[in-house]
Design an enzyme around this catalytic site. Structure first.
Site, short mmCIF file in Angstrom:
data_model
loop_
_atom_site.label_atom_id
_atom_site.label_comp_id
_atom_site.label_asym_id
_atom_site.label_seq_id
_atom_site.Cartn_x
_atom_site.Cartn_y
_atom_site.Cartn_z
N TYR A 53 0.99 -1.41 -0.14
CA TYR A 53 -0.16 0.05 -0.22
C TYR A 53 0.52 1.34 0.27
CZ TYR A 53 -4.08 -3.03 0.91
OH TYR A 53 -4.83 -4.04 1.21
N PRO A 212 -16.03 -3.26 1.01
CA PRO A 212 -17.99 -3.72 1.34
C PRO A 212 -19.41 -2.77 1.00
CG PRO A 212 -17.21 -2.27 3.16
CD PRO A 212 -15.92 -3.32 2.26
N LEU A 213 -18.89 -2.23 0.39
CA LEU A 213 -19.56 -1.30 -0.75
C LEU A 213 -19.15 -1.56 -1.95
CD1 LEU A 213 -19.96 2.22 1.44
CD2 LEU A 213 -21.00 0.07 2.01
N GLY A 220 -25.33 4.14 -2.20
CA GLY A 220 -25.69 5.31 -3.00
C GLY A 220 -25.40 6.20 -4.04
#
Length: 323
Positions: A53, A212-213, A220
C-alpha cells in the site's frame, strides 16, 4: 463498540476494521493520523494494511504513515491489533515477492521497520502462491512466531480449497495455521458463500470482508450521480451499467427504511456467519463517522429477506449447483 474474537482465537477485535489503503495516495499523513486517533476514540482497535500500500505515493508508504503514528506514543501501538500483508512484488529482483521463505523473512523485516514496531499481530498472505509448497510457507511462519515477530497468520483472496490445504498442512505440523481470511464480500459480490465461508466456518477462521460497499456502488451511487457529486469510471462504471436495476431497487429500499445505503450494506455484513469485521477504508474523517453509523443499525428478518430478493445469494457448494 462491540468486540468479537477473531475466528477461533482468543484475540478480541472491533466489529469494524480500519482499512488504510487510502493513506498516502489519497489521504495526507496528518489527516490519516487524525482518522486513526478518532478510530481509537470510537473503540476501533483493528487496523489493516499491506506492504504494497502506498501505490502512487510509493510502495510501503502506508506502513510508514502508520509507523509514524505509532511513534507518537500514547499507547497507540499497544491499543492496536495490527494486520499487514505479504505477497506483492516490492522490487524487480526475482525474490522480491510471493511466499518463498526468503521473501517472507525479508518482507516481515521491512514491514516491521516501516511500521516502527517489533511485532505484527496478524500477518496475512495477500494472495495464494501456487508455486510455493505449504511446508515451506508454514516453516517460515513458525520461525516468525517463535521469534515473536508475528502472533497470528491470516490469508486473503483464498479459495475454499486453499484454506483446506493450508489448514491440513498446518495440522500435520501441530501449528495453529490460519486465523482469518480476508475476502471480497458484499451484497453485490457473494461468491464466497459457495465455498470460502463454509471452509472458514469449518476451520474456525474469522472472515474479514474487503470492499464492503463494492467501490462505492452500495453507498448511494445513483443518488450521488444525480446530485452531481460522484462519477463512476473503470470497472465500477461497468458494474453499475450491468447492475443498475438492482442498485436502483436497493437505493429505493434504503429510502423506504430511512437509512443510508452504505449503512445498510455494512450492517448486513455484520449479520453474516463467520464475518468478524468488515474493512472500512475512509479517505476522510467524515467517511469514518459514516461507517460507524452501521453499528447502530439492526436489520430484522423481513429486511434481510428483501435484501436477498434484490441481491440473491448462494447456497453452499455443492448444493448451489447440484442436488
Amino acid at each position: 463498540m462491540e468486540y468479537t474474537h477473531l475466528g477461533r482465537t482468543g484475540l478480541r477485535v472491533s466489529r469494524l476494521c480500519l482499512g488504510t489503503m487510502n493513506f498516502g495516495p489519497h489521504t495526507e499523513e496528518a489527516d490519516a493520523h487524525q482518522i486513526m486517533d478518532v478510530a481509537h476514540e470510537q473503540g476501533i482497535n483493528f487496523f489493516d494494511t499491506a506492504n504494497i500500500y502506498g501505490f502512487s505515493a510509493g510502495k510501503g508508504r502506508t506502513e510508514q504513515i502508520i509507523g509514524n503514528w505509532f511513534a507518537q506514543g500514547g499507547d497507540r501501538r499497544e491499543r492496536t491489533v495490527l494486520a499487514t500483508k505479504v505477497y506483492a512484488d516490492m522490487g524487480d529482483w526475482p525474490n522480491d515477492g510471493k511466499l518463498s521463505a526468503l521473501n517472507i523473512r525479508r518482507a516481515v523485516e521491512a514491514s516491521l521497520k516501516r511500521l516502527r514496531t517489533d511485532y505484527i499481530d496478524l500477518y496475512q498472505m495477500h494472495h495464494i502462491d501456487r508455486a510455493t509448497p505449504w511446508e515451506e510457507i508454514w516453516q517460515a511462519m513458525e520461525v516468525l512466531v517463535a521469534q515473536g515477530k508475528i502472533l497470528y497468520v491470516g490469508s486473503s483472496n483464498f479459495a475454499g480449497w486453499h484454506i483446506a490445504r493450508a489448514q491440513e498442512a498446518a495440522r500435520a505440523r501441530n501449528f495453529l495455521g490460519l486465523s482469518s481470511e480476508q475476502s471480497l464480500y458484499n451484497l453485490l459480490e457473494r461468491s464466497v458463500e459457495l465455498e470460502v465461508l463454509p471452509a472458514a466456518e469449518h476451520y474456525g477462521l474469522g472472515v474479514i470482508p474487503w470492499s464492503p460497499l463494492h467501490s462505492g456502488l452500495l453507498g448511494g451511487v445513483l443518488r450521488k450521480e444525480s446530485e452531481g457529486v460522484r462519477r463512476t469510471s473503470g470497472r465500477a462504471a461497468e458494474m453499475l451499467a450491468a447492475k443498475r436495476e438492482q442498485i436502483q431497487a436497493y437505493e429505493d429500499f434504503a429510502a423506504e427504511l430511512g437509512h443510508e445505503p452504505g449503512d445498510i450494506a455494512l450492517a448486513w455484513l455484520l449479520t453474516r456467519p463467520a464475518v468478524t469485521a468488515p474493512i472500512v477504508g475512509p479517505r476522510t474523517l467524515e467517511q469514518l463517522h459514516a461507517a460507524l453509523r452501521s453499528l447502530e443499525l439492526t436489520l430484522d428478518q423481513k429486511t434481510l429477506d428483501r435484501l436477498d430478493e434484490i441481491f440473491p445469494g448462494h447456497r453452499p457448494a455443492p448444493e448451489a449447483y447440484a442436488w
